[in-house]
Design a protein around this motif. Sequence first.
Motif, short mmCIF file in Angstrom:
data_model
loop_
_atom_site.label_atom_id
_atom_site.label_comp_id
_atom_site.label_asym_id
_atom_site.label_seq_id
_atom_site.Cartn_x
_atom_site.Cartn_y
_atom_site.Cartn_z
N THR A 151 16.32 33.02 51.18
CA THR A 151 17.49 32.24 50.78
C THR A 151 18.69 33.17 50.69
OG1 THR A 151 16.05 30.77 49.50
CG2 THR A 151 18.41 30.68 49.02
N THR A 152 19.82 32.72 51.22
CA THR A 152 21.01 33.56 51.29
C THR A 152 21.74 33.63 49.95
OG1 THR A 152 22.45 31.74 51.99
CG2 THR A 152 21.30 32.97 53.72
N MET A 153 22.50 34.72 49.77
CA MET A 153 23.33 34.92 48.59
C MET A 153 24.67 35.50 49.01
SD MET A 153 20.71 36.72 45.89
CE MET A 153 21.93 36.64 44.57
N HIS A 154 25.63 35.45 48.09
CA HIS A 154 26.98 35.98 48.32
C HIS A 154 27.60 35.25 49.53
CE1 HIS A 154 26.03 38.83 45.21
NE2 HIS A 154 24.98 39.28 45.89
N GLY A 155 28.58 35.83 50.19
CA GLY A 155 29.21 35.08 51.28
C GLY A 155 30.52 35.68 51.75
N LEU A 156 31.62 34.92 51.59
CA LEU A 156 32.88 35.34 52.19
C LEU A 156 34.02 35.25 51.18
CD1 LEU A 156 34.84 32.62 52.93
CD2 LEU A 156 32.90 32.20 54.44
N ALA A 157 35.06 36.05 51.44
CA ALA A 157 36.27 36.06 50.62
C ALA A 157 37.47 35.97 51.55
CB ALA A 157 36.33 37.32 49.77
N LEU A 158 38.15 34.84 51.51
CA LEU A 158 39.26 34.56 52.42
C LEU A 158 40.58 34.68 51.66
CD1 LEU A 158 40.50 33.41 55.06
CD2 LEU A 158 39.95 31.13 54.20
N ASN A 159 41.45 35.54 52.15
CA ASN A 159 42.76 35.74 51.52
C ASN A 159 43.69 34.58 51.89
OD1 ASN A 159 42.05 38.26 50.40
ND2 ASN A 159 42.48 39.26 52.35
N VAL A 160 43.94 33.72 50.92
CA VAL A 160 44.82 32.57 51.14
C VAL A 160 46.24 32.93 50.70
CG1 VAL A 160 45.25 30.14 50.60
CG2 VAL A 160 42.90 30.96 50.90
N SER A 161 46.40 33.23 49.42
CA SER A 161 47.71 33.65 48.91
C SER A 161 47.55 34.86 48.00
CB SER A 161 48.39 32.50 48.16
OG SER A 161 47.55 32.03 47.10
N THR A 162 46.59 35.70 48.31
CA THR A 162 46.24 36.86 47.49
C THR A 162 47.37 37.88 47.44
OG1 THR A 162 44.07 36.56 48.57
CG2 THR A 162 44.30 38.43 47.10
N ASP A 163 47.54 38.51 46.29
CA ASP A 163 48.47 39.63 46.17
C ASP A 163 47.78 40.85 46.79
OD1 ASP A 163 50.16 41.70 45.53
OD2 ASP A 163 50.35 41.18 43.42
N LEU A 164 48.19 41.22 47.98
CA LEU A 164 47.49 42.26 48.72
C LEU A 164 47.71 43.65 48.14
CD1 LEU A 164 48.11 40.98 52.35
CD2 LEU A 164 46.18 40.50 50.82
N ASP A 165 48.70 43.82 47.27
CA ASP A 165 48.92 45.12 46.64
C ASP A 165 47.71 45.57 45.84
OD1 ASP A 165 51.44 45.23 47.72
OD2 ASP A 165 52.47 44.62 45.88
N ASP A 166 46.90 44.61 45.38
CA ASP A 166 45.74 44.96 44.56
C ASP A 166 44.64 45.63 45.38
OD1 ASP A 166 46.58 44.08 41.96
OD2 ASP A 166 46.42 42.03 42.68
N PHE A 167 44.74 45.57 46.69
CA PHE A 167 43.79 46.29 47.54
C PHE A 167 44.12 47.78 47.63
CE2 PHE A 167 43.06 41.98 49.13
CZ PHE A 167 41.70 41.97 49.37
N ASP A 168 45.32 48.17 47.21
CA ASP A 168 45.78 49.54 47.41
C ASP A 168 45.02 50.56 46.58
OD1 ASP A 168 47.63 48.58 49.18
OD2 ASP A 168 49.32 48.66 47.79
N ARG A 169 44.30 50.12 45.54
CA ARG A 169 43.59 51.06 44.67
C ARG A 169 42.22 51.46 45.22
NH1 ARG A 169 43.50 49.07 38.63
NH2 ARG A 169 43.19 51.31 38.27
N ILE A 170 41.81 50.84 46.33
CA ILE A 170 40.52 51.14 46.94
C ILE A 170 40.70 51.31 48.44
CG2 ILE A 170 39.17 49.88 45.20
CD1 ILE A 170 39.04 47.52 47.24
#
Length: 220
Positions: A151-170
Amino acid sequence: MHVENLLSQSPSRYLDVDQHQRALHAEIAAGERGDTVIYSEFAPVYTAGSRTDDADIPDPDVPVVRIDRGGSVTYHGPGQLVAYPLVKVHGRQDVVAYVRALEAAVMALAAEYGVETRRVEGRTGVWLPEDPSGAPDRKLCAIGVRFAKRTTMHGLALNVSTDLDDFDRIVPCGLRDAGVVSLRDLGVAASLDEVADRLHPHLERELARFRTPADAVTGA
């Protein structure tokens, strides 16, 4: 597939949704419930999968939740649609084919909004077309999954209106030569509920070939 829509005005805590996912996963794996997709939006959180290197989290002050999916570290937060399809797999457990099916569903959704997307060889997820200027690839949707008890778990994360600056720390997904993008950045104004509603039939179609026949599931 059943739908568990957890989208609301207040984004959910990641660990609360993860606990709920695991409870549903146990029921589905036992044949007590039909396949289900959880749609949610998280309060800001960084999660790290099994392929995360220490160098992917250069800021030691970033709090990270270690989880049992594939892939490296990523960010979840407001404005991002997270979809967890929990599917009891019939036949061969082909993780690569399953990931490609998730990608196909998101690519079909993006096309409905007039957004052209593509796959990148050797990398999971959904990407924008290559930039003629040579700019780094930009990922619209990240994917990380796990198969457990067929049985599958987890999945996908689609950026709709995400603040992309929060990706800058990783280093998102451990890819130092790539960036991220959202539908909003591409001129698409849509709510997460709307995007989830439009994504669901594409997931239904793409995941149909993996699913256990309904008459074999008690709660279907």
